[in-house]
Design an enzyme around this catalytic site. Structure first.
Site, PDB file in Angstrom:
ATOM      1  N   SER A   1       2.942  16.389  -8.697  1.00 54.89           N
ATOM      2  CA  SER A   1       2.055  16.075  -7.584  1.00 54.89           C
ATOM      3  C   SER A   1       2.331  17.047  -6.449  1.00 54.89           C
ATOM      4  O   SER A   1       3.476  17.454  -6.226  1.00 54.89           O
ATOM      5  CB  SER A   1       2.286  14.631  -7.100  1.00 54.89           C
ATOM      6  OG  SER A   1       1.645  14.402  -5.867  1.00 54.89           O
TER       7      SER A   1
ATOM      8  N   HIS B   1      -3.511  -8.417 -25.135  1.00 54.73           N
ATOM      9  CA  HIS B   1      -4.176  -8.780 -23.872  1.00 54.73           C
ATOM     10  C   HIS B   1      -3.513  -8.108 -22.668  1.00 54.73           C
ATOM     11  O   HIS B   1      -3.592  -8.610 -21.544  1.00 54.73           O
ATOM     12  CB  HIS B   1      -4.200 -10.305 -23.656  1.00 54.73           C
ATOM     13  CG  HIS B   1      -4.716 -11.072 -24.823  1.00 54.73           C
ATOM     14  ND1 HIS B   1      -6.058 -11.344 -25.007  1.00 54.73           N
ATOM     15  CD2 HIS B   1      -4.070 -11.623 -25.883  1.00 54.73           C
ATOM     16  CE1 HIS B   1      -6.218 -12.037 -26.134  1.00 54.73           C
ATOM     17  NE2 HIS B   1      -5.026 -12.213 -26.687  1.00 54.73           N
TER      18      HIS B   1
END
Length: 366
Positions: A258, A128
């Site tokens: 990045s 989960h």
């Protein structure tokens, strides 16, 4: 490759017809064989002829006849267009799978080595999306391996289930070949067997329309699409592990994560794997729609879409395999980060061993 395969099919047909007694000269066969691979300048000839005739197969029959004049009158004898187009597609479907299957086996092997190396390194398991009981880094990789082995089985089965369309007539009845063999059924059947054997298939479909059943494209497409789903599933796991800084894909020495944030180590290969895997698992819908829309012995609304969707299936699967191979060749594991995450959750996992009757009663009621 496609048009050279057509030429091979015309050669195999003529050779077999000659073996069975039809008046085809040795010169015709030799000239065809000498020009079995289409040359660059012949594409222009075929293109010009197709512009006139609006028929790609007859354009290439014409171009082949120009370089093999002794065979000009017997090329494609008794055949329908789908003799070369569909049989060639089946050859390409088979040979394409023969390219993909070993690449997938290599990925499975590399992941198996990784799983073996880290089989004893405990890490947090998640259910989960929440911390659960411990697994190991190697065991988690085994989940990927097991699914890829299912994909390997599916691709091998799809390849092994392929049969040749063979030498069938305009509606799959072989009537045209029965005519040129003057009603000799045995020779017509033998012709089918000979060409099927030359093409490297163990059997041909007994029942055919003008085309092979487009159900075959569905079968192959579903196997490749299922592999695409596996790729996205693995890519998502790797991206989550990279987010946790436990495991990451290879990061080159001079790679930039990045343009604005130099510290970032974006999992760009796994992101691309997810992107292409997502596209691959959606491509089988083209095959399903095309199969279900066929009319009787055939219609031509299958032609243009198959020239796009089938190559895309194979090219996309190949791109996914290149990425999987690259990523699985250089996983970076950070044991100290993994250990810290385990220690953070260890007190909570220890409660699993506390035998509290009230707690167990609540669990049971839930």
């Amino acid at each position: 490759m496609r048009f050279s395969t057509w030429r091979k099919l015309w050669i195999w047909l003529a050779e077999s017809q000659k073996e069975l007694g039809l008046p085809i000269t040795g010169d015709a066969i030799e000239q065809m064989k000498a020009h079995a691979t289409i040359q660059d300048d012949e594409f222009a000839v075929a293109a010009e002829e197709e512009k006139r005739r609006r028929h790609d197969v007859m354009a290439h029959v014409h171009a082949f006849g120009l370089v093999a004049p002794a065979a000009a009158g017997i090329i494609h004898w008794g055949a329908t267009s789908c003799y070369c187009t569909d049989n060639a597609d089946l050859i390409l479907l088979r040979d394409g799978l023969d390219i993909l299957i070993p690449k997938l086996a290599v990925v499975v092997d590399k992941l198996s080595q990784f799983a073996q190396q880290y089989k004893d390194l405990p890490c947090l398991g998640f259910t989960h999306g929440q911390p659960a009981q411990l697994v190991t880094v190697g065991k988690r990789a085994c989940l990927w391996i097991q699914d890829l082995l299912m994909d390997l089985r599916n691709l091998e089965r799809a390849r092994d289930d392929l049969r040749f369309r063979g030498v069938k007539g305009t509606t799959g009845t072989q009537a045209s070949f029965l005519q040129i063999f003057e009603g000799d059924h045995d020779k017509v059947e033998k012709l089918d067997e000979l060409v099927t054997e030359k093409a490297g298939f163990s059997s041909a479909f007994i029942i055919s329309s003008q085309t092979y059943s487009r159900k075959i494209d569905v079968d192959v497409g579903n196997a490749l699409g299922s592999f695409g789903a596996t790729c996205e599933r693995i890519g998502i796991d790797i991206r989550h592990l990279a987010m946790l800084k436990e495991v990451e894909e290879p990061f080159e020495k001079d790679q930039i994560g990045s343009s604005a944030m130099a510290y970032k180590r974006n999992p760009m290969r796994s992101e691309r794997l997810c992107s292409l895997g997502r596209h691959l698992q959606n491509l089988p819908k083209d095959g399903l729609d095309t199969y279900s829309a066929q009319w009787f012995e055939r219609s031509l609304d299958d032609s243009a879409i198959r020239r796009i969707s089938i190559p895309e299936l194979y090219l996309c699967a190949d791109a996914c395999l290149i990425l999987l191979n690259n990523v699985s060749s250089g996983f970076v594991v950070y044991p100290e980060v993994i250990k810290r995450h385990v220690n953070d959750e260890l007190p909570f996992m220890a409660t699993e061993n506390v035998r509290n009757p009230i707690r167990y009663n609540i669990q049971f009621q839930c």
